[in-house]
Write a protein that holds these residues in place. Sequence first.
Motif, short mmCIF file in Angstrom:
data_model
loop_
_atom_site.label_atom_id
_atom_site.label_comp_id
_atom_site.label_asym_id
_atom_site.label_seq_id
_atom_site.Cartn_x
_atom_site.Cartn_y
_atom_site.Cartn_z
N GLU A 121 -3.93 19.69 -1.88
CA GLU A 121 -3.93 18.99 -0.60
C GLU A 121 -3.41 17.55 -0.70
OE1 GLU A 121 -6.49 20.64 -2.01
OE2 GLU A 121 -8.42 19.65 -1.58
N ASP A 122 -3.15 17.07 -1.89
CA ASP A 122 -2.51 15.77 -2.05
C ASP A 122 -0.99 15.86 -1.90
OD1 ASP A 122 -4.85 15.13 -4.68
OD2 ASP A 122 -4.90 14.28 -2.66
N THR A 123 -0.48 17.08 -1.80
CA THR A 123 0.96 17.27 -1.63
C THR A 123 1.45 16.62 -0.35
OG1 THR A 123 0.98 19.33 -2.90
CG2 THR A 123 2.77 18.98 -1.32
N ALA A 124 2.44 15.75 -0.48
CA ALA A 124 2.97 15.02 0.67
C ALA A 124 4.13 14.14 0.20
CB ALA A 124 1.89 14.14 1.30
N VAL A 125 4.80 13.55 1.17
CA VAL A 125 5.73 12.47 0.87
C VAL A 125 4.91 11.18 0.91
CG1 VAL A 125 7.80 11.22 1.53
CG2 VAL A 125 7.69 13.71 1.83
N TYR A 126 5.01 10.41 -0.15
CA TYR A 126 4.26 9.17 -0.26
C TYR A 126 5.21 7.99 0.03
CZ TYR A 126 0.17 11.51 -2.13
OH TYR A 126 -0.94 12.31 -2.27
N TYR A 127 4.77 7.14 0.94
CA TYR A 127 5.58 6.01 1.37
C TYR A 127 4.93 4.69 0.96
CZ TYR A 127 8.01 9.31 4.42
OH TYR A 127 8.74 10.37 4.92
N CYS A 128 5.71 3.82 0.39
CA CYS A 128 5.25 2.48 0.09
C CYS A 128 5.34 1.63 1.37
CB CYS A 128 6.12 1.87 -1.00
SG CYS A 128 5.66 0.19 -1.48
N ASN A 129 4.37 0.77 1.54
CA ASN A 129 4.31 -0.09 2.72
C ASN A 129 4.05 -1.53 2.30
OD1 ASN A 129 2.10 -1.25 4.97
ND2 ASN A 129 3.94 -0.34 5.84
N PHE A 130 4.71 -2.44 2.98
CA PHE A 130 4.57 -3.87 2.67
C PHE A 130 4.39 -4.62 3.98
CE2 PHE A 130 5.38 -7.49 -0.14
CZ PHE A 130 5.68 -8.48 0.78
N ILE A 131 3.34 -5.43 4.08
CA ILE A 131 3.07 -6.17 5.31
C ILE A 131 2.93 -7.66 4.99
CG2 ILE A 131 1.47 -6.52 7.23
CD1 ILE A 131 0.60 -3.61 6.89
N MET A 132 3.67 -8.46 5.73
CA MET A 132 3.51 -9.91 5.67
C MET A 132 2.31 -10.25 6.54
SD MET A 132 6.30 -11.07 4.01
CE MET A 132 8.09 -10.97 3.92
N VAL A 133 1.26 -10.75 5.95
CA VAL A 133 0.02 -10.93 6.68
C VAL A 133 0.16 -11.93 7.83
CG1 VAL A 133 -2.35 -11.78 6.49
CG2 VAL A 133 -1.43 -10.29 4.73
N ILE A 134 0.84 -13.03 7.62
CA ILE A 134 0.92 -14.08 8.64
C ILE A 134 1.72 -13.62 9.85
CG2 ILE A 134 1.78 -16.40 9.15
CD1 ILE A 134 1.01 -17.17 6.30
N SER A 135 2.87 -12.99 9.62
CA SER A 135 3.72 -12.57 10.74
C SER A 135 3.39 -11.18 11.24
CB SER A 135 5.19 -12.61 10.32
OG SER A 135 5.46 -11.62 9.33
N GLY A 142 0.80 -1.21 0.00
CA GLY A 142 0.00 0.00 0.00
C GLY A 142 0.83 1.26 0.00
N TRP A 143 0.12 2.37 0.05
CA TRP A 143 0.72 3.69 0.06
C TRP A 143 0.16 4.50 1.21
CZ3 TRP A 143 4.64 4.88 -3.19
CH2 TRP A 143 4.83 4.05 -4.30
N TYR A 144 1.05 5.15 1.91
CA TYR A 144 0.71 6.12 2.94
C TYR A 144 1.29 7.46 2.50
CZ TYR A 144 -0.62 2.39 6.19
OH TYR A 144 -1.24 1.33 6.80
N ARG A 145 0.81 8.52 3.11
CA ARG A 145 1.39 9.84 2.83
C ARG A 145 1.48 10.66 4.10
NH1 ARG A 145 -3.45 12.47 -0.91
NH2 ARG A 145 -5.01 12.76 0.75
N GLN A 146 2.46 11.55 4.07
CA GLN A 146 2.68 12.41 5.23
C GLN A 146 3.01 13.81 4.75
OE1 GLN A 146 5.75 11.01 7.92
NE2 GLN A 146 4.85 12.16 9.62
N ALA A 147 2.15 14.74 5.10
CA ALA A 147 2.39 16.15 4.80
C ALA A 147 3.14 16.77 5.97
CB ALA A 147 1.06 16.86 4.57
N PRO A 148 3.83 17.89 5.74
CA PRO A 148 4.59 18.54 6.82
C PRO A 148 3.71 18.84 8.03
CG PRO A 148 5.18 19.49 4.72
CD PRO A 148 4.02 18.58 4.46
N GLY A 149 4.18 18.42 9.19
CA GLY A 149 3.46 18.68 10.42
C GLY A 149 2.27 17.80 10.68
N LYS A 150 2.06 16.81 9.82
CA LYS A 150 0.91 15.92 9.98
C LYS A 150 1.36 14.47 10.14
CE LYS A 150 -2.39 18.85 7.53
NZ LYS A 150 -3.49 18.87 6.52
N GLN A 151 0.44 13.64 10.58
CA GLN A 151 0.77 12.24 10.75
C GLN A 151 0.74 11.51 9.42
OE1 GLN A 151 -2.32 10.81 13.40
NE2 GLN A 151 -3.72 10.35 11.73
#
Length: 117
Positions: A88-102, A35-44
Amino acid sequence: QVQLVESGGGLVQAGGSLRLSCEASGDIFSINVMGWYRQAPGKQRDLVANIHSDGTTKYADSVKGRFTISRDNAKNTVYLQMNSLKPEDTAVYYCNFIMVISGTGYWGQGTQVTVSS
């Protein structure tokens, strides 16, 4: 360990489009969520969208109808097609990878998306 390499960020005018890509490599188990997450300055850091290896997707309300997440399991790659971009879509976008079982999760280094008005 899993390594994530992101690409596709940049500067675009409002109303424009960008496509982000994230390729995973390493000790990848077939059942996972990318998935993708994003973080704008000063925000979570917030979820933008994710996609399970079975194809199930989830989107933040703010991007529904504008962004589309997809994946190529053979290439261990996830894509985020972003249309009708807003400042308002301006942000750093981070890719995320989760192993479902662990439950183990990994993050990419982040890619900047800037939308000018």
